[in-house]
Write a protein that holds these residues in place. Structure first.
Motif, PDB file in Angstrom:
ATOM      1  N   ASN A 701       0.860  -1.188   0.000  1.00 52.96           N
ATOM      2  CA  ASN A 701       0.000   0.000   0.000  1.00 52.96           C
ATOM      3  C   ASN A 701       0.893   1.233   0.000  1.00 52.96           C
ATOM      4  O   ASN A 701       1.649   1.475   0.943  1.00 52.96           O
ATOM      5  N   SER A 702       0.817   2.023  -1.073  1.00 50.81           N
ATOM      6  CA  SER A 702       1.696   3.191  -1.205  1.00 50.81           C
ATOM      7  C   SER A 702       1.303   4.330  -0.275  1.00 50.81           C
ATOM      8  O   SER A 702       2.047   5.311  -0.174  1.00 50.81           O
ATOM      9  N   ARG A 703       0.161   4.228   0.399  1.00 51.60           N
ATOM     10  CA  ARG A 703      -0.267   5.299   1.303  1.00 51.60           C
ATOM     11  C   ARG A 703      -0.010   4.964   2.766  1.00 51.60           C
ATOM     12  O   ARG A 703      -0.457   5.681   3.660  1.00 51.60           O
ATOM     13  N   VAL A 704       0.680   3.867   3.035  1.00 53.99           N
ATOM     14  CA  VAL A 704       1.001   3.462   4.396  1.00 53.99           C
ATOM     15  C   VAL A 704       2.516   3.580   4.591  1.00 53.99           C
ATOM     16  O   VAL A 704       3.300   3.042   3.805  1.00 53.99           O
ATOM     17  N   PHE A 705       2.900   4.297   5.626  1.00 57.53           N
ATOM     18  CA  PHE A 705       4.316   4.552   5.895  1.00 57.53           C
ATOM     19  C   PHE A 705       4.646   4.114   7.321  1.00 57.53           C
ATOM     20  O   PHE A 705       3.762   4.026   8.181  1.00 57.53           O
ATOM     21  N   TYR A 706       5.936   3.878   7.532  1.00 57.29           N
ATOM     22  CA  TYR A 706       6.395   3.415   8.845  1.00 57.29           C
ATOM     23  C   TYR A 706       7.590   4.245   9.283  1.00 57.29           C
ATOM     24  O   TYR A 706       8.511   4.481   8.508  1.00 57.29           O
ATOM     25  N   GLU A 707       7.521   4.709  10.537  1.00 55.90           N
ATOM     26  CA  GLU A 707       8.631   5.467  11.105  1.00 55.90           C
ATOM     27  C   GLU A 707       8.923   4.962  12.508  1.00 55.90           C
ATOM     28  O   GLU A 707       8.040   4.430  13.181  1.00 55.90           O
ATOM     29  N   GLU A 708      10.156   5.178  12.939  1.00 53.27           N
ATOM     30  CA  GLU A 708      10.550   4.876  14.303  1.00 53.27           C
ATOM     31  C   GLU A 708      11.134   6.128  14.942  1.00 53.27           C
ATOM     32  O   GLU A 708      11.935   6.824  14.321  1.00 53.27           O
ATOM     33  N   ARG A 709      10.677   6.406  16.140  1.00 56.34           N
ATOM     34  CA  ARG A 709      11.179   7.554  16.891  1.00 56.34           C
ATOM     35  C   ARG A 709      11.598   7.074  18.278  1.00 56.34           C
ATOM     36  O   ARG A 709      10.884   6.305  18.921  1.00 56.34           O
ATOM     37  N   THR A 710      12.726   7.559  18.720  1.00 55.17           N
ATOM     38  CA  THR A 710      13.234   7.233  20.054  1.00 55.17           C
ATOM     39  C   THR A 710      13.017   8.428  20.973  1.00 55.17           C
ATOM     40  O   THR A 710      13.368   9.556  20.630  1.00 55.17           O
ATOM     41  N   VAL A 711      12.408   8.171  22.115  1.00 48.22           N
ATOM     42  CA  VAL A 711      12.158   9.238  23.094  1.00 48.22           C
ATOM     43  C   VAL A 711      12.872   8.891  24.392  1.00 48.22           C
ATOM     44  O   VAL A 711      12.905   7.741  24.817  1.00 48.22           O
ATOM     45  N   ARG A 712      13.458   9.917  24.991  1.00 52.12           N
ATOM     46  CA  ARG A 712      14.210   9.727  26.239  1.00 52.12           C
ATOM     47  C   ARG A 712      13.549  10.443  27.416  1.00 52.12           C
ATOM     48  O   ARG A 712      13.661  10.004  28.544  1.00 52.12           O
ATOM     49  N   VAL A 718       7.019  15.430  23.750  1.00 48.65           N
ATOM     50  CA  VAL A 718       6.158  16.559  23.424  1.00 48.65           C
ATOM     51  C   VAL A 718       6.636  17.255  22.163  1.00 48.65           C
ATOM     52  O   VAL A 718       5.846  17.618  21.276  1.00 48.65           O
ATOM     53  N   ALA A 719       7.956  17.441  22.039  1.00 49.30           N
ATOM     54  CA  ALA A 719       8.501  18.095  20.844  1.00 49.30           C
ATOM     55  C   ALA A 719       8.240  17.257  19.596  1.00 49.30           C
ATOM     56  O   ALA A 719       7.917  17.798  18.525  1.00 49.30           O
ATOM     57  N   THR A 720       8.360  15.945  19.717  1.00 49.31           N
ATOM     58  CA  THR A 720       8.100  15.074  18.569  1.00 49.31           C
ATOM     59  C   THR A 720       6.630  15.136  18.145  1.00 49.31           C
ATOM     60  O   THR A 720       6.309  15.207  16.954  1.00 49.31           O
ATOM     61  N   LEU A 721       5.710  15.110  19.126  1.00 50.82           N
ATOM     62  CA  LEU A 721       4.284  15.178  18.808  1.00 50.82           C
ATOM     63  C   LEU A 721       3.927  16.521  18.174  1.00 50.82           C
ATOM     64  O   LEU A 721       3.092  16.584  17.257  1.00 50.82           O
ATOM     65  N   GLN A 722       4.530  17.601  18.629  1.00 49.72           N
ATOM     66  CA  GLN A 722       4.265  18.909  18.040  1.00 49.72           C
ATOM     67  C   GLN A 722       4.757  18.978  16.602  1.00 49.72           C
ATOM     68  O   GLN A 722       4.105  19.598  15.737  1.00 49.72           O
ATOM     69  N   ALA A 723       5.889  18.326  16.319  1.00 53.78           N
ATOM     70  CA  ALA A 723       6.385  18.293  14.942  1.00 53.78           C
ATOM     71  C   ALA A 723       5.443  17.496  14.040  1.00 53.78           C
ATOM     72  O   ALA A 723       5.186  17.884  12.891  1.00 53.78           O
ATOM     73  N   LEU A 724       4.924  16.370  14.546  1.00 52.20           N
ATOM     74  CA  LEU A 724       3.973  15.589  13.762  1.00 52.20           C
ATOM     75  C   LEU A 724       2.640  16.323  13.601  1.00 52.20           C
ATOM     76  O   LEU A 724       1.966  16.195  12.583  1.00 52.20           O
ATOM     77  N   ASP A 725       2.271  17.099  14.610  1.00 51.18           N
ATOM     78  CA  ASP A 725       0.995  17.811  14.585  1.00 51.18           C
ATOM     79  C   ASP A 725       0.930  18.824  13.445  1.00 51.18           C
ATOM     80  O   ASP A 725      -0.151  19.121  12.937  1.00 51.18           O
ATOM     81  N   ALA A 726       2.073  19.344  13.031  1.00 47.83           N
ATOM     82  CA  ALA A 726       2.101  20.358  11.972  1.00 47.83           C
ATOM     83  C   ALA A 726       1.601  19.814  10.643  1.00 47.83           C
ATOM     84  O   ALA A 726       1.096  20.566   9.806  1.00 47.83           O
ATOM     85  N   GLY A 754      -5.067   7.090  29.482  1.00 51.41           N
ATOM     86  CA  GLY A 754      -3.675   6.700  29.415  1.00 51.41           C
ATOM     87  C   GLY A 754      -2.768   7.917  29.322  1.00 51.41           C
ATOM     88  O   GLY A 754      -3.229   9.039  29.064  1.00 51.41           O
ATOM     89  N   PRO A 755      -1.468   7.755  29.517  1.00 50.86           N
ATOM     90  CA  PRO A 755      -0.555   8.909  29.518  1.00 50.86           C
ATOM     91  C   PRO A 755      -0.493   9.653  28.189  1.00 50.86           C
ATOM     92  O   PRO A 755      -0.457  10.882  28.169  1.00 50.86           O
ATOM     93  N   VAL A 756      -0.494   8.926  27.064  1.00 52.65           N
ATOM     94  CA  VAL A 756      -0.408   9.594  25.765  1.00 52.65           C
ATOM     95  C   VAL A 756      -1.720  10.299  25.430  1.00 52.65           C
ATOM     96  O   VAL A 756      -1.737  11.460  25.001  1.00 52.65           O
ATOM     97  N   GLY A 757      -2.838   9.598  25.620  1.00 49.22           N
ATOM     98  CA  GLY A 757      -4.128  10.229  25.370  1.00 49.22           C
ATOM     99  C   GLY A 757      -4.351  11.436  26.250  1.00 49.22           C
ATOM    100  O   GLY A 757      -4.886  12.459  25.804  1.00 49.22           O
ATOM    101  N   ASP A 758      -3.926  11.346  27.503  1.00 52.80           N
ATOM    102  CA  ASP A 758      -4.064  12.487  28.405  1.00 52.80           C
ATOM    103  C   ASP A 758      -3.216  13.656  27.934  1.00 52.80           C
ATOM    104  O   ASP A 758      -3.637  14.817  28.016  1.00 52.80           O
ATOM    105  N   LEU A 759      -2.033  13.379  27.415  1.00 56.92           N
ATOM    106  CA  LEU A 759      -1.168  14.447  26.907  1.00 56.92           C
ATOM    107  C   LEU A 759      -1.773  15.116  25.680  1.00 56.92           C
ATOM    108  O   LEU A 759      -1.782  16.350  25.566  1.00 56.92           O
ATOM    109  N   LEU A 760      -2.318  14.319  24.765  1.00 56.95           N
ATOM    110  CA  LEU A 760      -2.878  14.881  23.537  1.00 56.95           C
ATOM    111  C   LEU A 760      -4.211  15.587  23.778  1.00 56.95           C
ATOM    112  O   LEU A 760      -4.573  16.501  23.028  1.00 56.95           O
TER     113      LEU A 760
END
Length: 785
Positions: A701-712, A718-726, A754-760
């Protein structure tokens, strides 16, 4: 005077706390404000107490009037001197008398006379049986009760009033009780409403004839023979002229000036009725019942007048009028006749209801429920009291007994009805065996149960449904459910009105239904719309039951906050959050909480189409809920206008632990078997196995993509989610339990997300994209409906 002064010194307070106020008019105004404030507080307190045992609010208003009236607080000398001083009594009684007219007008508005024409033979036979048996009981026991009460009235008048009291029902309170106990849509509930309305209208017609009986009986002796004709033509005037005039005045239903005009029309018509010979409350009731129901005028008037009539006018009328009429508290000897009247009234209605159930071959418990429903008392009793006192058919002693009997009926009947409904309702224990969308496979049909509270949720709901519509429309079916909170104000409208176009909440319901119908006509998706009316504390039972019936793959619920123009979240109703929590705890399938930040715009019309190339990001942190969320994201990826990106977040601590575990396992495998260079696929963590399976499924499927992000750290996330939010339109995420396990985040506002849903979804979050939080169901979770 000396005794009064002595009592005043003994209690250490002035005879009237408003005595320092200069001017009689000012003191009257202060007393009136004190009475209004006391009534509002007492009504609210009693309402909170009685709601715990599901008694109608009508009892709270009577109790507030009783406590503030002559029986409790009215017996305290300084309270009586302050709130019922002689100089303020005239103004208070005048205000309460006007309030009584408003209550009677509201009672007429709440009854739907069109029910007279849509009934069966069982309703008519029930009414005839109730009237006959009540008259028989009244005649048979009148002498005994007359001797026990020892009134100073005519025995025949007492017998007639007793029979009429046994016959009366309380249709406004009955409707609320039936709706609250989910009997409004059942045959027994609808039959009870029809019988109550027909019976009350017949009894109040008799009261109206009682009012003008002196004029009709003395027509031959009158100098003006037109007075009886005017008395007979008075209701016709309300139907032909006054009712349509109110409709014309109420074209703009939001104008306060027009409401004042309507109140002026009501007072003028009532005053004219009193001149003709009618009792004021009866005349006001006639006007209320003659207001046309078409066009939503009666509904709008009922909505605008509900609060002042029920919370102020009714308790004020009862407390102040009885305070003027009574010289002391209820005598203990009045309790026994009141209980006898309760037993006789209940027996008459139960006997007829059981007899009709036996004749019609219906379950006997339906007859018991109908009998207890018909014993709920309400405003018609008040009209009976006022009319008979004005005609001097009863005295204070009889009034004392019948009022106490009415109150006891209002308490005992709802409790008995609640117990009867609970005893006859079979417990339905449902065991959830839902395997989740993850195990269903990509080709399985997706059943969505989309819930919404009002029209604000419609654009987001339609666009979310559109997102799940892939190339094969047959793989999706949708059930939408409009959630309406039950309250006293809308109960009568929800049950009486069969045409929901002009209901208080029905106008919005019609708008929501039309929007979904317009969308369904454009797409080939099976859709069904329904409405549920419940208290928020038990609304989850209706939602979970519907989810079981339609075999829902997921329940979608609106978030309890709304997105403001300044980018912040504002609470719409705190009870919605508790509702969502109960659904999450009892749901038989996964639950999705949608945080709407402009998904579909702000109007119904902006949801008719879907923008091209929407970017949806699925955030994967690990855990069962995250797997459900990504599986759902895969369904969105089948839509030709959606680009789906799976973002796999790796916590640095977890990544180091996973690497060490992989190395140790590989070393052990190589040591035991030199020919094997890697550990088996089945030994991989479940999250990694799920990701590998998902990537293989959508690798073409050419419309499905995969990425990996490491968070420390949390700041890094938060910075990563804000970048994706743009570049994102919608986030799909689970509960993100691995973040809490790694110690990176904790839920601070909504732990159920959950922690992620609460953050978003946080009220102070800078995220501007909509969020769908998927929470996996608790397997084999049983709940009682």
């Amino acid at each position: 005077m000396a005794a009064t002064a002595e009592n005043s010194l003994a209690c250490g307070c002035p005879t009237n706390i408003f005595s320092s106020v200069e001017g009689v008019a000012e003191r009257k105004l202060y007393i009136l404000c004190a009475q209004l404030g006391s009534l509002l507080v007492l009504v609210r307190l009693w309402h909170m107490i009685l709601r715990l045992i599901r008694l109608p609010q009508y009892n709270a208003e009577i109790l507030a009037a009783t406590v503030l009236g002559p029986f409790f607080l009215g017996q305290i000398s300084w309270v009586k001197a302050a709130l019922f001083s002689p100089e303020g009594v005239n103004a208070l009684v005048g205000f309460s008398s006007t309030g009584g007219l408003l209550v009677a007008f509201l009672c007429g508005l709440e009854m739907d006379p069109s029910l007279i024409w849509i009934h069966g033979h069982r309703a008519w036979f029930s009414i005839l049986g109730i009237v006959s048996l009540s008259a028989a009981f009244g005649t048979a026991t009148s002498n005994t009760l007359y001797n026990m009460i020892d009134p100073r009235t005519d025995r025949d008048n007492f017998r007639f009033v007793l029979s009429l009291f046994f016959t009366l029902t309380g249709s406004p309170a009955l409707v609320r009780q039936a709706t609250e106990m989910k009997l409004g849509t059942t045959k027994v509930g609808q039959l009870g409403v029809w019988v109550a309305v027909l019976n009350d209208i017949a009894c109040i017609t008799v009261m109206a004839l009682m009012s003008v009986l002196p004029i009709l009986s003395g027509a031959s002796k009158m100098d003006n023979p037109l007075e009886p004709l005017i008395a007979v033509a008075y209701p016709v005037l309300a139907y032909v002229l006054v009712g349509p005039l109110m409709c014309h005045v109420m074209k703009d239903r939001n104008s306060d000036a027009q409401m004042m005009v309507v109140m002026g029309i009501m007072l003028a018509y009532t005053a004219m009725g009193e001149v003709v010979g009618y009792n004021g409350m009866v005349a006001s009731f006639i006007l209320g019942i003659m207001v046309p129901r078409k066009g939503g005028v009666a509904t709008s008037l009922l909505d605008r007048l509900y609060y002042p009539a029920r919370f102020i006018s009714l308790p004020m009328y009862m407390s102040f009028t009885t305070n003027v009429s009574w010289a002391g508290p209820i005598e203990p000897l009045a309790v026994l006749p009141a209980f006898i009247m309760v037993i006789l009234s209940t027996t008459a209605k139960l006997a007829i209801s059981l007899a009709m159930a036996w004749v019609c071959n219906t379950p006997l418990h339906d007859g018991l429920i109908l009998g207890f429903l018909l014993n709920v008392r309400s405003f018609p009793d008040l009209i009976l009291f006022v009319t008979t006192v004005e005609q001097k058919m009863i005295d204070v002693r009889v009034l004392e007994v019948v009022m106490l009997s009415s109150f006891l009926n209002s308490v005992i009947a709802p409790l008995a009805l609640l117990g009867m409904v609970s005893a006859t309702k079979k417990p339905n224990v449902m065991i959830s065996t839902h395997s989740g969308m993850e195990e269903q496979g990509p080709g399985a049909e997706l059943h969505l149960l989309v819930c919404l509270h009002n029209a604000i949720d419609v654009p987001c709901s339609i666009n979310l449904i559109e997102s799940f519509r892939g190339p094969d429309a047959c793989s999706l079916s949708v059930n939408t459910m409009h959630l309406i909170e039950y309250n006293e104000r809308t109960a009568a409208q929800l049950l009486y009105r069969r045409d929901i176009t002009h209901m208080l909440v029905g106008g919005e319901s019609k708008q929501i239904s039309d929007a979904f119908e317009a969308y369904r006509s454009q797409v080939a998706i099976p859709m069904r719309h329904s409405t549920t009316v419940s208290f928020f504390f038990n609304m989850h039972e209706d939602i979970c039951r519907s989810a079981e019936e339609v075999e829902a793959s997921m329940i979608v619920l609106p978030y309890h906050m709304l997105y403001r123009a300044d980018g912040k979240m504002q609470v719409r109703n705190s009870a919605i959050r508790k509702l969502n929590q109960r659904v999450i705890s009892h749901a038989p399938c996964p639950v999705g909480i949608i945080i709407n930040r402009g998904l579909g715009g702000t109007t119904l019309w902006s949801a008719s189409g879907m923008s091209k190339n929407r970017n949806v990001f699925g955030l994967f942190f690990g855990g069962p809920s995250d797997c459900e969320a990504i599986t759902l994201g895969g369904r969105l990826a089948e839509h030709p206008d959606i680009n789906f990106t799976l973002v796999h977040f790796l916590c640095s601590r977890h990544r180091e632990q996973a690497s060490s575990q992989v190395s140790s396992k590989a070393a052990m495998v190589q040591k035991s078997s030199p020919k094997v260079n890697s550990f088996a696929e089945t030994d991989k963590p479940p999250d990694q196995m799920f990701l590998n399976s998902f990537r293989r499924m959508y690798e073409k499927n050419s419309r499905v993509f995969y990425e990996e992000r490491t968070v420390r750290t949390k700041q890094n996330l938060v910075a990563t989610l804000q970048a994706l939010d743009a570049e994102c339109t919608l986030f799909i995420v689970g509960q993100g339990q691995s973040l809490a396990a790694a110690g990176l985040m904790r839920s601070t506002e909504c732990s159920e997300l959950g922690p992620v849903g609460d953050l978003l979804a946080h009220s102070l979050s800078s995220i501007t994209s909509s969020v769908l939080i998927v929470i996996k169901s608790r397997s084999h979770k049983s709940f009682l409906l």
